[in-house]
Design a protein around this motif. Structure first.
Motif, short mmCIF file in Angstrom:
data_model
loop_
_atom_site.label_atom_id
_atom_site.label_comp_id
_atom_site.label_asym_id
_atom_site.label_seq_id
_atom_site.Cartn_x
_atom_site.Cartn_y
_atom_site.Cartn_z
N SER A 245 1.54 -8.98 -13.56
CA SER A 245 0.70 -8.17 -12.69
C SER A 245 0.58 -8.80 -11.30
O SER A 245 0.60 -8.10 -10.29
N GLY A 246 0.47 -10.15 -11.27
CA GLY A 246 0.35 -10.83 -9.99
C GLY A 246 1.58 -10.67 -9.13
O GLY A 246 1.48 -10.49 -7.90
N ARG A 247 2.74 -10.73 -9.74
CA ARG A 247 3.98 -10.51 -8.97
C ARG A 247 4.04 -9.07 -8.44
O ARG A 247 4.49 -8.83 -7.31
N LEU A 248 3.59 -8.13 -9.26
CA LEU A 248 3.53 -6.75 -8.78
C LEU A 248 2.59 -6.62 -7.58
O LEU A 248 2.88 -5.91 -6.62
N MET A 249 1.45 -7.32 -7.64
CA MET A 249 0.51 -7.25 -6.53
C MET A 249 1.07 -7.92 -5.27
O MET A 249 0.85 -7.45 -4.15
N ALA A 250 1.81 -9.01 -5.45
CA ALA A 250 2.46 -9.64 -4.30
C ALA A 250 3.47 -8.68 -3.68
O ALA A 250 3.57 -8.56 -2.45
N LEU A 251 4.21 -7.95 -4.52
CA LEU A 251 5.17 -6.97 -4.01
C LEU A 251 4.44 -5.78 -3.39
O LEU A 251 4.90 -5.21 -2.38
N PHE A 252 3.31 -5.40 -3.96
CA PHE A 252 2.46 -4.33 -3.42
C PHE A 252 2.04 -4.67 -1.98
O PHE A 252 2.12 -3.83 -1.07
N VAL A 253 1.61 -5.92 -1.77
CA VAL A 253 1.22 -6.36 -0.44
C VAL A 253 2.43 -6.41 0.49
O VAL A 253 2.37 -5.96 1.64
N CYS A 254 3.55 -6.92 0.01
CA CYS A 254 4.77 -6.97 0.83
C CYS A 254 5.21 -5.56 1.23
O CYS A 254 5.66 -5.34 2.36
N ALA A 255 5.08 -4.58 0.30
CA ALA A 255 5.48 -3.21 0.61
C ALA A 255 4.68 -2.64 1.78
O ALA A 255 5.20 -1.86 2.58
N LYS A 256 3.42 -3.03 1.88
CA LYS A 256 2.60 -2.55 2.99
C LYS A 256 3.04 -3.17 4.32
O LYS A 256 2.87 -2.57 5.38
N ILE A 257 3.62 -4.37 4.25
CA ILE A 257 4.05 -5.06 5.46
C ILE A 257 5.43 -4.59 5.90
O ILE A 257 5.67 -4.35 7.09
N VAL A 258 6.36 -4.44 4.95
CA VAL A 258 7.77 -4.18 5.30
C VAL A 258 8.17 -2.72 5.10
O VAL A 258 9.31 -2.35 5.40
N GLY A 259 7.26 -1.89 4.59
CA GLY A 259 7.59 -0.51 4.25
C GLY A 259 7.70 0.41 5.45
O GLY A 259 8.00 -0.03 6.57
N PRO A 260 7.44 1.69 5.25
CA PRO A 260 7.66 2.69 6.31
C PRO A 260 6.88 2.44 7.60
O PRO A 260 7.30 2.89 8.66
N TYR A 261 5.76 1.72 7.50
CA TYR A 261 4.94 1.50 8.69
C TYR A 261 5.08 0.08 9.23
O TYR A 261 4.21 -0.42 9.94
N ALA A 262 6.19 -0.57 8.91
CA ALA A 262 6.42 -1.94 9.38
C ALA A 262 6.44 -1.99 10.91
O ALA A 262 6.92 -1.07 11.57
#
Length: 286
Positions: A245-262
Protein backbone atom coordinates in the motif's frame (compact mmCIF):
# COMPACT_ATOMS: atom_id res chain seq x y z
CA UNK A 1 -35.67 10.35 -4.12
CA UNK A 2 -32.10 11.47 -4.87
CA UNK A 3 -30.94 14.69 -3.31
CA UNK A 4 -28.36 16.77 -5.16
CA UNK A 5 -25.97 19.11 -3.37
CA UNK A 6 -25.36 22.39 -5.23
CA UNK A 7 -21.85 23.36 -6.20
CA UNK A 8 -20.17 26.38 -4.64
CA UNK A 9 -18.16 28.90 -6.59
CA UNK A 10 -14.41 28.64 -6.38
CA UNK A 11 -13.02 31.15 -3.89
CA UNK A 12 -9.44 32.05 -2.96
CA UNK A 13 -9.35 33.45 0.57
CA UNK A 14 -5.94 34.97 -0.11
CA UNK A 15 -7.73 37.68 -2.09
CA UNK A 16 -11.36 37.43 -0.92
CA UNK A 17 -12.50 39.97 1.75
CA UNK A 18 -12.61 38.21 5.13
CA UNK A 19 -13.06 41.04 7.65
CA UNK A 20 -16.76 40.27 8.13
CA UNK A 21 -15.92 36.61 8.73
CA UNK A 22 -13.30 37.46 11.34
CA UNK A 23 -15.66 39.95 12.98
CA UNK A 24 -18.26 37.20 13.39
CA UNK A 25 -15.71 34.81 14.87
CA UNK A 26 -14.59 37.45 17.37
CA UNK A 27 -18.14 38.16 18.50
CA UNK A 28 -19.13 34.51 18.82
CA UNK A 29 -15.98 33.21 20.52
CA UNK A 30 -15.51 36.40 22.56
CA UNK A 31 -11.93 37.04 21.55
CA UNK A 32 -9.90 39.38 19.38
CA UNK A 33 -7.81 38.31 16.38
CA UNK A 34 -4.60 40.25 15.92
CA UNK A 35 -5.05 41.25 12.28
CA UNK A 36 -1.31 41.83 11.87
CA UNK A 37 -0.71 38.09 12.43
CA UNK A 38 -3.36 36.81 10.00
CA UNK A 39 -2.15 34.21 7.51
CA UNK A 40 -4.35 33.80 4.44
CA UNK A 41 -4.43 30.58 2.42
CA UNK A 42 -6.62 29.47 -0.45
CA UNK A 43 -9.21 27.72 1.74
CA UNK A 44 -8.55 29.18 5.19
CA UNK A 45 -7.39 32.14 7.23
CA UNK A 46 -5.85 32.09 10.69
CA UNK A 47 -4.40 34.40 13.29
CA UNK A 48 -3.30 34.87 16.90
CA UNK A 49 -5.85 35.94 19.50
CA UNK A 50 -5.78 38.03 22.64
CA UNK A 51 -6.12 34.75 24.60
CA UNK A 52 -2.75 33.58 23.29
CA UNK A 53 -4.54 31.01 21.16
CA UNK A 54 -4.84 30.50 17.41
CA UNK A 55 -8.02 30.72 15.37
CA UNK A 56 -8.32 29.04 11.99
CA UNK A 57 -11.35 29.70 9.78
CA UNK A 58 -12.20 27.51 6.80
CA UNK A 59 -14.75 27.88 4.01
CA UNK A 60 -16.10 24.46 2.97
CA UNK A 61 -18.73 23.62 0.36
CA UNK A 62 -21.85 21.70 1.33
CA UNK A 63 -20.80 19.03 -1.18
CA UNK A 64 -17.58 18.40 0.77
CA UNK A 65 -19.48 18.44 4.06
CA UNK A 66 -21.93 15.85 2.72
CA UNK A 67 -18.99 13.57 1.96
CA UNK A 68 -16.95 14.07 5.14
CA UNK A 69 -18.39 16.61 7.55
CA UNK A 70 -16.77 19.82 8.72
CA UNK A 71 -15.47 19.04 12.20
CA UNK A 72 -12.01 17.61 11.47
CA UNK A 73 -10.06 19.56 14.11
CA UNK A 74 -12.71 18.89 16.76
CA UNK A 75 -12.81 15.16 15.95
CA UNK A 76 -9.01 15.00 15.99
CA UNK A 77 -9.05 16.20 19.61
CA UNK A 78 -10.03 12.65 20.60
CA UNK A 79 -6.82 11.19 19.15
CA UNK A 80 -4.28 9.98 21.71
CA UNK A 81 -0.50 10.41 21.75
CA UNK A 82 -0.37 12.53 18.59
CA UNK A 83 1.54 15.82 18.78
CA UNK A 84 -0.98 18.50 17.80
CA UNK A 85 -2.32 21.80 19.17
CA UNK A 86 -4.89 21.35 21.95
CA UNK A 87 -8.40 22.10 20.65
CA UNK A 88 -10.33 24.71 22.67
CA UNK A 89 -13.58 25.68 20.94
CA UNK A 90 -15.37 25.70 17.60
CA UNK A 91 -17.97 27.66 15.67
CA UNK A 92 -19.91 26.73 12.52
CA UNK A 93 -22.42 28.69 10.47
CA UNK A 94 -24.06 28.44 7.08
CA UNK A 95 -23.42 31.14 4.52
CA UNK A 96 -26.62 33.04 3.73
CA UNK A 97 -25.73 33.57 0.06
CA UNK A 98 -23.88 30.45 -1.08
CA UNK A 99 -23.99 26.65 -0.55
CA UNK A 100 -21.05 26.74 1.84
CA UNK A 101 -20.43 26.63 5.57
CA UNK A 102 -17.80 28.41 7.60
CA UNK A 103 -15.92 26.67 10.40
CA UNK A 104 -13.74 28.39 13.01
CA UNK A 105 -11.55 26.44 15.43
CA UNK A 106 -9.70 27.94 18.37
CA UNK A 107 -6.64 25.92 19.35
CA UNK A 108 -3.55 26.19 21.46
CA UNK A 109 -0.98 28.59 20.01
CA UNK A 110 2.06 26.63 18.88
CA UNK A 111 5.46 28.29 18.96
CA UNK A 112 7.93 27.74 16.16
CA UNK A 113 7.09 27.77 12.47
CA UNK A 114 6.09 25.37 9.71
CA UNK A 115 9.11 23.46 8.39
CA UNK A 116 8.12 24.53 4.87
CA UNK A 117 6.55 27.81 3.86
CA UNK A 118 4.74 25.82 1.16
CA UNK A 119 3.87 22.16 0.74
CA UNK A 120 7.36 21.28 -0.47
CA UNK A 121 10.88 22.16 0.66
CA UNK A 122 13.83 23.10 -1.54
CA UNK A 123 16.49 23.35 1.18
CA UNK A 124 17.38 20.88 3.91
CA UNK A 125 15.70 22.07 7.15
CA UNK A 126 18.29 20.09 9.19
CA UNK A 127 15.78 18.60 11.59
CA UNK A 128 17.02 17.16 14.87
CA UNK A 129 16.87 13.45 15.64
CA UNK A 130 14.33 14.27 18.36
CA UNK A 131 12.04 15.79 15.68
CA UNK A 132 12.11 12.54 13.71
CA UNK A 133 11.48 10.52 16.84
CA UNK A 134 8.36 12.57 17.59
CA UNK A 135 7.19 12.21 13.98
CA UNK A 136 7.42 8.43 14.29
CA UNK A 137 5.65 8.34 17.65
CA UNK A 138 2.79 10.49 16.36
CA UNK A 139 2.28 8.66 13.05
CA UNK A 140 2.47 5.27 14.74
CA UNK A 141 -0.11 6.38 17.31
CA UNK A 142 -2.36 7.85 14.61
CA UNK A 143 -2.39 4.75 12.43
CA UNK A 144 -3.25 2.57 15.44
CA UNK A 145 -6.55 4.44 15.97
CA UNK A 146 -9.72 4.12 13.92
CA UNK A 147 -12.22 6.65 12.60
CA UNK A 148 -15.35 6.60 10.41
CA UNK A 149 -14.04 9.72 8.63
CA UNK A 150 -12.53 9.43 5.13
CA UNK A 151 -9.37 11.45 4.46
CA UNK A 152 -9.62 14.15 1.78
CA UNK A 153 -6.18 14.88 0.30
CA UNK A 154 -6.42 17.84 -2.09
CA UNK A 155 -10.11 18.11 -1.02
CA UNK A 156 -11.09 14.74 -2.61
CA UNK A 157 -12.23 11.73 -0.60
CA UNK A 158 -9.55 9.10 -1.02
CA UNK A 159 -11.15 5.92 -2.30
CA UNK A 160 -9.98 2.95 -4.30
CA UNK A 161 -11.41 4.68 -7.36
CA UNK A 162 -9.42 7.87 -6.71
CA UNK A 163 -6.20 5.86 -6.34
CA UNK A 164 -6.81 4.19 -9.70
CA UNK A 165 -7.91 7.29 -11.60
CA UNK A 166 -4.86 9.19 -10.32
CA UNK A 167 -2.26 6.53 -11.07
CA UNK A 168 -3.62 4.70 -14.13
CA UNK A 169 -3.40 7.47 -16.78
CA UNK A 170 0.32 7.94 -16.11
CA UNK A 171 1.44 4.45 -15.10
CA UNK A 172 -0.65 2.00 -17.12
CA UNK A 173 1.95 -0.74 -16.77
CA UNK A 174 1.12 -1.44 -13.09
CA UNK A 175 -1.26 -4.41 -13.30
CA UNK A 176 -2.86 -4.25 -9.88
CA UNK A 177 -3.70 -1.03 -8.04
CA UNK A 178 -5.80 -2.59 -5.28
CA UNK A 179 -5.07 -1.07 -1.86
CA UNK A 180 -4.79 -3.86 0.71
CA UNK A 181 -4.36 -1.81 3.94
CA UNK A 182 -6.28 1.21 5.25
CA UNK A 183 -5.40 3.20 8.38
CA UNK A 184 -6.06 6.61 9.93
CA UNK A 185 -4.09 9.44 8.33
CA UNK A 186 -3.69 13.19 8.58
CA UNK A 187 -4.45 13.40 4.87
CA UNK A 188 -2.44 16.57 4.13
CA UNK A 189 0.94 15.92 5.74
CA UNK A 190 2.97 18.44 3.77
CA UNK A 191 5.94 20.40 5.09
CA UNK A 192 3.63 23.36 5.68
CA UNK A 193 1.66 21.30 8.20
CA UNK A 194 4.52 20.07 10.38
CA UNK A 195 6.15 22.47 12.83
CA UNK A 196 9.71 22.90 13.97
CA UNK A 197 12.04 22.95 15.75
CA UNK A 198 9.62 21.21 18.15
CA UNK A 199 7.53 18.65 16.27
CA UNK A 200 3.78 19.21 15.96
CA UNK A 201 1.17 18.52 13.28
CA UNK A 202 -1.33 21.27 12.43
CA UNK A 203 -4.41 21.64 10.16
CA UNK A 204 -6.51 18.54 10.81
CA UNK A 205 -9.53 19.32 8.65
CA UNK A 206 -8.74 16.58 6.08
CA UNK A 207 -7.89 13.67 8.36
CA UNK A 208 -9.55 10.27 8.19
CA UNK A 209 -9.11 6.74 6.88
CA UNK A 210 -6.69 6.39 3.95
CA UNK A 211 -4.42 3.80 2.35
CA UNK A 212 -1.51 2.88 4.60
CA UNK A 213 1.48 5.09 3.82
CA UNK A 214 -0.37 8.15 2.50
CA UNK A 215 1.08 10.52 5.10
CA UNK A 216 4.63 9.20 4.74
CA UNK A 217 4.37 9.30 0.94
CA UNK A 218 3.08 12.88 1.00
CA UNK A 219 5.96 14.04 3.19
CA UNK A 220 8.45 12.05 1.07
CA UNK A 221 7.13 13.31 -2.27
CA UNK A 222 7.29 16.93 -1.14
CA UNK A 223 10.93 16.42 -0.10
CA UNK A 224 12.13 15.06 -3.46
CA UNK A 225 13.86 18.35 -4.32
CA UNK A 226 16.18 17.66 -1.36
CA UNK A 227 17.39 14.06 -1.89
CA UNK A 228 18.91 13.65 1.58
CA UNK A 229 15.64 14.74 3.20
CA UNK A 230 13.54 12.45 1.01
CA UNK A 231 15.88 9.57 1.87
CA UNK A 232 15.50 10.34 5.57
CA UNK A 233 11.70 10.29 5.33
CA UNK A 234 11.85 6.96 3.54
CA UNK A 235 14.24 5.50 6.11
CA UNK A 236 12.17 6.70 9.07
CA UNK A 237 8.86 5.46 7.64
CA UNK A 238 10.23 2.39 5.85
CA UNK A 239 7.64 -0.08 7.25
CA UNK A 240 4.82 2.04 5.79
CA UNK A 241 6.49 3.00 2.52
CA UNK A 242 7.78 -0.47 1.71
CA UNK A 243 4.42 -2.12 2.29
CA UNK A 244 2.49 -2.72 -0.91
CA UNK A 245 0.00 0.00 0.00
CA UNK A 246 2.86 2.37 0.83
CA UNK A 247 4.47 1.88 -2.56
CA UNK A 248 1.12 2.56 -4.19
CA UNK A 249 0.83 5.78 -2.19
CA UNK A 250 4.35 6.82 -3.20
CA UNK A 251 3.35 6.23 -6.84
CA UNK A 252 0.06 8.09 -6.20
CA UNK A 253 2.07 11.13 -5.06
CA UNK A 254 4.51 10.81 -7.98
CA UNK A 255 1.56 10.65 -10.42
CA UNK A 256 0.38 14.04 -9.17
CA UNK A 257 3.84 15.49 -9.79
CA UNK A 258 4.69 13.93 -13.18
CA UNK A 259 1.19 13.37 -14.60
CA UNK A 260 -0.95 15.50 -16.93
CA UNK A 261 -0.47 18.65 -14.85
CA UNK A 262 3.31 18.39 -14.49
CA UNK A 263 5.18 21.70 -14.37
CA UNK A 264 8.66 21.76 -15.89
CA UNK A 265 9.84 24.24 -13.25
CA UNK A 266 8.84 21.90 -10.40
CA UNK A 267 12.09 20.88 -8.64
CA UNK A 268 10.47 17.55 -7.72
CA UNK A 269 9.77 16.59 -11.34
CA UNK A 270 13.02 14.86 -12.33
CA UNK A 271 13.49 12.90 -9.07
CA UNK A 272 9.80 11.94 -9.08
CA UNK A 273 10.17 10.46 -12.56
CA UNK A 274 13.21 8.48 -11.45
CA UNK A 275 11.53 7.24 -8.26
CA UNK A 276 8.36 6.34 -10.16
CA UNK A 277 10.33 4.08 -12.52
CA UNK A 278 11.66 2.15 -9.53
CA UNK A 279 8.24 1.96 -7.86
CA UNK A 280 6.58 0.66 -11.01
CA UNK A 281 9.17 -2.11 -11.25
CA UNK A 282 8.67 -3.07 -7.62
CA UNK A 283 4.88 -3.12 -7.92
CA UNK A 284 5.05 -5.18 -11.10
CA UNK A 285 7.06 -7.84 -9.32
CA UNK A 286 5.05 -7.86 -6.09
Amino acid sequence: MTWSVPSARAVDLRVEPVDDVLDRVERSLQLRVDRSTVIRKRRSVGGCTDRNTWVRVERRSLRRIAAQGSNGPEAAAALRNVAMPRWCAGLTWRDEREPVMWRADETEFVTGAPVGQAALVVEDPRLADSWWAELNLSLDALTAQTTPRIATPDTESITQELVETTIRPTFREVPNLLVDEWTSAHGDLTWANVMGPEFCIIDWEDWGTAPRGLDAATLWGNALAVPTLADRVWAERRPDLESRSGRLMALFVCAKIVGPYAHEADPRLKPAREKATRLVGELQSS
